[in-house]
Design a protein around this motif. Sequence first.
Motif, PDB file in Angstrom:
ATOM      1  N   CYS A 106       8.618  10.577 -10.989  1.00 13.79           N
ATOM      2  CA  CYS A 106      10.018  10.186 -10.821  1.00 13.79           C
ATOM      3  C   CYS A 106      10.585   9.878 -12.203  1.00 13.79           C
ATOM      4  CB  CYS A 106      10.132   8.954  -9.931  1.00 13.79           C
ATOM      5  SG  CYS A 106       9.692   9.218  -8.216  1.00 13.79           S
ATOM      6  N   GLY A 107      11.575  10.659 -12.621  1.00 15.31           N
ATOM      7  CA  GLY A 107      12.149  10.464 -13.944  1.00 15.31           C
ATOM      8  C   GLY A 107      13.651  10.300 -13.897  1.00 15.31           C
ATOM      9  N   LEU A 108      14.228  10.077 -15.066  1.00 12.24           N
ATOM     10  CA  LEU A 108      15.672   9.935 -15.208  1.00 12.24           C
ATOM     11  C   LEU A 108      16.147  10.820 -16.349  1.00 12.24           C
ATOM     12  CD1 LEU A 108      16.044   6.035 -14.966  1.00 12.24           C
ATOM     13  CD2 LEU A 108      16.542   7.711 -13.164  1.00 12.24           C
ATOM     14  N   THR A 109      17.327  11.385 -16.188  1.00 10.34           N
ATOM     15  CA  THR A 109      17.940  12.139 -17.275  1.00 10.34           C
ATOM     16  C   THR A 109      18.565  11.160 -18.260  1.00 10.34           C
ATOM     17  OG1 THR A 109      20.097  12.296 -16.172  1.00 10.34           O
ATOM     18  CG2 THR A 109      18.465  13.999 -15.658  1.00 10.34           C
ATOM     19  N   ARG A 110      19.113  11.673 -19.348  1.00  8.95           N
ATOM     20  CA  ARG A 110      19.776  10.814 -20.319  1.00  8.95           C
ATOM     21  C   ARG A 110      20.988  10.115 -19.729  1.00  8.95           C
ATOM     22  NH1 ARG A 110      19.711  14.726 -25.744  1.00  8.95           N
ATOM     23  NH2 ARG A 110      17.435  14.793 -25.978  1.00  8.95           N
ATOM     24  N   ASN A 111      21.545  10.711 -18.687  1.00  7.87           N
ATOM     25  CA  ASN A 111      22.699  10.111 -18.016  1.00  7.87           C
ATOM     26  C   ASN A 111      22.294   9.149 -16.907  1.00  7.87           C
ATOM     27  OD1 ASN A 111      24.447  11.664 -19.618  1.00  7.87           O
ATOM     28  ND2 ASN A 111      24.341  13.389 -18.176  1.00  7.87           N
ATOM     29  N   GLY A 112      20.993   8.930 -16.758  1.00  8.31           N
ATOM     30  CA  GLY A 112      20.518   7.993 -15.747  1.00  8.31           C
ATOM     31  C   GLY A 112      20.395   8.568 -14.356  1.00  8.31           C
ATOM     32  N   ARG A 113      20.467   9.884 -14.218  1.00 10.21           N
ATOM     33  CA  ARG A 113      20.342  10.518 -12.910  1.00 10.21           C
ATOM     34  C   ARG A 113      18.874  10.809 -12.608  1.00 10.21           C
ATOM     35  NH1 ARG A 113      24.373  15.452 -12.181  1.00 10.21           N
ATOM     36  NH2 ARG A 113      23.517  15.208 -10.069  1.00 10.21           N
ATOM     37  N   PHE A 114      18.531  10.744 -11.318  1.00 12.20           N
ATOM     38  CA  PHE A 114      17.151  10.994 -10.914  1.00 12.20           C
ATOM     39  C   PHE A 114      16.773  12.456 -11.125  1.00 12.20           C
ATOM     40  CE2 PHE A 114      14.318  12.662  -7.595  1.00 12.20           C
ATOM     41  CZ  PHE A 114      13.168  11.957  -7.899  1.00 12.20           C
ATOM     42  N   VAL A 115      15.538  12.680 -11.554  1.00 15.31           N
ATOM     43  CA  VAL A 115      15.023  14.034 -11.715  1.00 15.31           C
ATOM     44  C   VAL A 115      13.511  13.989 -11.534  1.00 15.31           C
ATOM     45  CG1 VAL A 115      14.657  13.840 -14.218  1.00 15.31           C
ATOM     46  CG2 VAL A 115      15.050  16.087 -13.192  1.00 15.31           C
ATOM     47  N   VAL A 116      12.960  15.043 -10.954  1.00 17.85           N
ATOM     48  CA  VAL A 116      11.503  15.171 -10.843  1.00 17.85           C
ATOM     49  C   VAL A 116      10.997  15.796 -12.134  1.00 17.85           C
ATOM     50  CG1 VAL A 116       9.572  16.212  -9.598  1.00 17.85           C
ATOM     51  CG2 VAL A 116      11.584  15.401  -8.341  1.00 17.85           C
ATOM     52  N   ARG A 117      10.188  15.061 -12.848  1.00 17.33           N
ATOM     53  CA  ARG A 117       9.603  15.572 -14.088  1.00 17.33           C
ATOM     54  C   ARG A 117       8.204  16.125 -13.800  1.00 17.33           C
ATOM     55  NH1 ARG A 117      11.876  14.402 -18.968  1.00 17.33           N
ATOM     56  NH2 ARG A 117      13.725  13.055 -18.906  1.00 17.33           N
ATOM     57  N   ARG A 118       7.920  17.270 -14.397  1.00 19.50           N
ATOM     58  CA  ARG A 118       6.622  17.919 -14.195  1.00 19.50           C
ATOM     59  C   ARG A 118       5.963  18.164 -15.543  1.00 19.50           C
ATOM     60  NH1 ARG A 118       8.210  23.202 -11.310  1.00 19.50           N
ATOM     61  NH2 ARG A 118      10.086  22.894 -12.558  1.00 19.50           N
ATOM     62  N   ASP A 119       4.715  17.732 -15.647  1.00 17.95           N
ATOM     63  CA  ASP A 119       3.916  17.965 -16.848  1.00 17.95           C
ATOM     64  C   ASP A 119       2.603  18.620 -16.451  1.00 17.95           C
ATOM     65  OD1 ASP A 119       5.396  17.113 -19.078  1.00 17.95           O
ATOM     66  OD2 ASP A 119       4.941  15.011 -18.674  1.00 17.95           O
ATOM     67  N   ALA A 120       2.054  19.425 -17.335  1.00 15.30           N
ATOM     68  CA  ALA A 120       0.721  19.967 -17.086  1.00 15.30           C
ATOM     69  C   ALA A 120      -0.251  18.814 -16.880  1.00 15.30           C
ATOM     70  CB  ALA A 120       0.275  20.837 -18.263  1.00 15.30           C
ATOM     71  N   ILE A 121      -1.128  18.937 -15.899  1.00 16.26           N
ATOM     72  CA  ILE A 121      -2.104  17.881 -15.635  1.00 16.26           C
ATOM     73  C   ILE A 121      -2.913  17.625 -16.904  1.00 16.26           C
ATOM     74  CG2 ILE A 121      -4.146  17.268 -14.286  1.00 16.26           C
ATOM     75  CD1 ILE A 121      -2.994  18.900 -11.989  1.00 16.26           C
ATOM     76  N   ALA A 122      -3.016  16.364 -17.291  1.00 13.95           N
ATOM     77  CA  ALA A 122      -3.646  16.011 -18.567  1.00 13.95           C
ATOM     78  C   ALA A 122      -5.078  16.532 -18.677  1.00 13.95           C
ATOM     79  CB  ALA A 122      -3.615  14.494 -18.755  1.00 13.95           C
ATOM     80  N   GLU A 123      -5.839  16.432 -17.595  1.00 16.11           N
ATOM     81  CA  GLU A 123      -7.231  16.876 -17.617  1.00 16.11           C
ATOM     82  C   GLU A 123      -7.319  18.383 -17.850  1.00 16.11           C
ATOM     83  OE1 GLU A 123     -11.258  16.942 -17.703  1.00 16.11           O
ATOM     84  OE2 GLU A 123      -9.901  15.222 -17.821  1.00 16.11           O
TER      85      GLU A 123
END
Length: 233
Positions: A106-123
């Motif tokens: 669960c992330g936020l944009t620079r404007n404070g709007r909700f966004v789903v952030r996806r990153d490559a799995i660390a492992e």
Amino acid sequence: MISPLLANVYLHYVLDLWIDWWRKHHATGDVIIVRYADDFVMGFQHKGDAERCLRDLGERFARFGLELHPDKTRLLEFGRFARQNRARRGEKKPETFDFLGFTHQCGLTRNGRFVVRRDAIAERMRKTLAKIKYDLQKRMHRPLGETGRWLQRVIRGWQNYYAVPFSTRRQTQLIRAVTRHWLGTIRRRSQKGRDRWNWSRMLRLATRWLPRPRIIHPHPYERLHVRPEAGAV
């Protein structure tokens, strides 16, 4: 290749058609599902729906000789209001979950709007870097240009899957780590290499050969979007 194909056919009847029926007859709010082969994620507007569906889904699977993976199946609070709701209850930030090679947050944009952030799995990223480091050692005495072209292909292949929106930070970490491993390999080629190759010189070599972070894939709401490579016909 037959295993994912069979899973798609079998689960179309066991899960896809059933969840569509369940949504119409039992859900009190919105229900979504994303499935790939035998991996799937479901979203519910109401917690009660999620708890009931999990119970009913276990019974449904049991009728067909299937079961939910105990280590991968869990309920978690996620979405637009998760951060505020958990903060109001004095709880930590929302949990994350892994799906199809990505960690979803669960992330936020620079404007404070909700966004789903996806990153490559660390492992998975650590395993990729370990494999690159091992292969660099095997290529230690190859010409720098040849190694540079090989690394270029490897990173572009990684980007072709993981270069989604908001992934620039993770891409930068990968490219910087590859640069560091390459520098270590060059320095081990000879004593002169250790003395002559500093970080500043290595950055110039990396800039010459290694791709820069970029976003290839569109946001998830751009359905069936196809973006050809530059120069493609």
